[in-house]
Design a protein around this motif. Sequence first.
Motif, PDB file in Angstrom:
ATOM      1  N   TYR A 189       0.838  -1.177   0.000  1.00 20.79           N
ATOM      2  CA  TYR A 189       0.000   0.000   0.000  1.00 20.79           C
ATOM      3  C   TYR A 189       0.885   1.243   0.000  1.00 20.79           C
ATOM      4  CZ  TYR A 189      -3.795  -3.061   1.631  1.00 20.79           C
ATOM      5  OH  TYR A 189      -4.727  -4.053   1.752  1.00 20.79           O
TER       6      TYR A 189
ATOM      7  N   GLN B 181       0.570   5.346   1.286  1.00 17.87           N
ATOM      8  CA  GLN B 181      -0.245   6.235   2.108  1.00 17.87           C
ATOM      9  C   GLN B 181       0.127   7.665   1.790  1.00 17.87           C
ATOM     10  OE1 GLN B 181       0.913   7.628   5.671  1.00 17.87           O
ATOM     11  NE2 GLN B 181      -0.950   8.842   5.636  1.00 17.87           N
TER      12      GLN B 181
ATOM     13  N   LEU C  33      -5.004   4.684   2.658  1.00 20.38           N
ATOM     14  CA  LEU C  33      -4.132   3.621   2.154  1.00 20.38           C
ATOM     15  C   LEU C  33      -4.669   3.149   0.808  1.00 20.38           C
ATOM     16  CD1 LEU C  33      -3.662   1.493   5.380  1.00 20.38           C
ATOM     17  CD2 LEU C  33      -1.839   2.630   4.125  1.00 20.38           C
TER      18      LEU C  33
ATOM     19  N   LEU D 278      -4.079   0.448  -2.415  1.00 22.77           N
ATOM     20  CA  LEU D 278      -3.440  -0.816  -2.747  1.00 22.77           C
ATOM     21  C   LEU D 278      -2.677  -0.707  -4.062  1.00 22.77           C
ATOM     22  CD1 LEU D 278      -3.181  -3.865  -1.991  1.00 22.77           C
ATOM     23  CD2 LEU D 278      -5.247  -4.226  -3.356  1.00 22.77           C
TER      24      LEU D 278
ATOM     25  N   TYR E 247      -0.811  -6.942  -4.985  1.00 21.90           N
ATOM     26  CA  TYR E 247      -0.972  -7.953  -3.953  1.00 21.90           C
ATOM     27  C   TYR E 247      -0.659  -9.326  -4.524  1.00 21.90           C
ATOM     28  CZ  TYR E 247      -5.590  -8.857  -6.041  1.00 21.90           C
ATOM     29  OH  TYR E 247      -6.626  -9.155  -6.905  1.00 21.90           O
TER      30      TYR E 247
ATOM     31  N   GLY F 140      -3.420  -3.769  -7.856  1.00 23.52           N
ATOM     32  CA  GLY F 140      -4.398  -3.107  -7.012  1.00 23.52           C
ATOM     33  C   GLY F 140      -4.929  -1.860  -7.688  1.00 23.52           C
ATOM     34  N   GLU F 141      -5.199  -0.835  -6.878  1.00 22.84           N
ATOM     35  CA  GLU F 141      -5.783   0.407  -7.391  1.00 22.84           C
ATOM     36  C   GLU F 141      -4.793   1.256  -8.179  1.00 22.84           C
ATOM     37  OE1 GLU F 141      -7.493   1.174  -3.047  1.00 22.84           O
ATOM     38  OE2 GLU F 141      -7.933   2.828  -4.435  1.00 22.84           O
TER      39      GLU F 141
ATOM     40  N   PHE G 132       3.621   0.814   2.794  1.00 25.77           N
ATOM     41  CA  PHE G 132       3.413  -0.220   3.802  1.00 25.77           C
ATOM     42  C   PHE G 132       3.207  -1.566   3.115  1.00 25.77           C
ATOM     43  CE2 PHE G 132       3.123   2.024   7.762  1.00 25.77           C
ATOM     44  CZ  PHE G 132       2.747   3.310   7.394  1.00 25.77           C
TER      45      PHE G 132
END
Lengths: 114, 112
Positions: free
Chosen positions: A35, A37, A43, A45, A48, A58-59, A90
């Motif tokens: 992630y 931030q 947060l 993504l 993954y 992810g996004e 993270f």
Amino acid sequence: NAGVTQTPKFQVLKTGQSMTLQCAQDMNHEYMSWYRQDPGMGLRLIHYSVGAGITDQGEVPNGYNVSRSTTEDFPLRLLSAAPSQTSVYFCASSYVAGIWETQYFGPGTRLLVL
Amino acid sequence: ILNVEQSPQSLHVQEGDSTNFTCSFPSSNFYALHWYRWETAKSPEALFVMTLNGDEKKKGRISATLNTKEGYSYLYIKGSQPEDSATYLCAPIETSGSRLTFGEGTQLTVNP
């Protein structure tokens, strides 16, 4: 158990440089994720993995690559750093059998791209 | 990408006050909801994982409820203490079940 570890803790890069953020866990977790931030955005993504050899986007995956050659490690690669990638990163992990399991987060890597 | 809303964005209360905040999410395709507590300069820590409509979870002075039919969860803190100051994040999961989508969080400050 060390839990989820991340290195480095802090890094400064110049625009165009590449680097790898390391993430490792010793809990035999199948599911791992990255992630970022940013202020006001929570947060988000990036990528993954539900197990060794399997990754998905992810996004916000653009500009980042991942691989999962072992259960323990999930490195995040910045191919050509841009100032927009300045953020705190993270890594998190959980037992796979679903992400309904508690996510364990690493301490974070603070990245500054000049 | 799920549309997750948390309200309020920030909250200031006095020590001893009880408080609550909301996480809203699409009720269709709901699978589970996570709550996390995130203190400044630390990593997010899990509070609850909730799956069933009507679920209520409790951890000390913190509790949470879940309404999957209308798409919301409440987090309650009873008798707030300064050490409760943190950002509280919720993250619902759809039935596809492959990833969490985090809300932006509610930043709680408890003044002594």
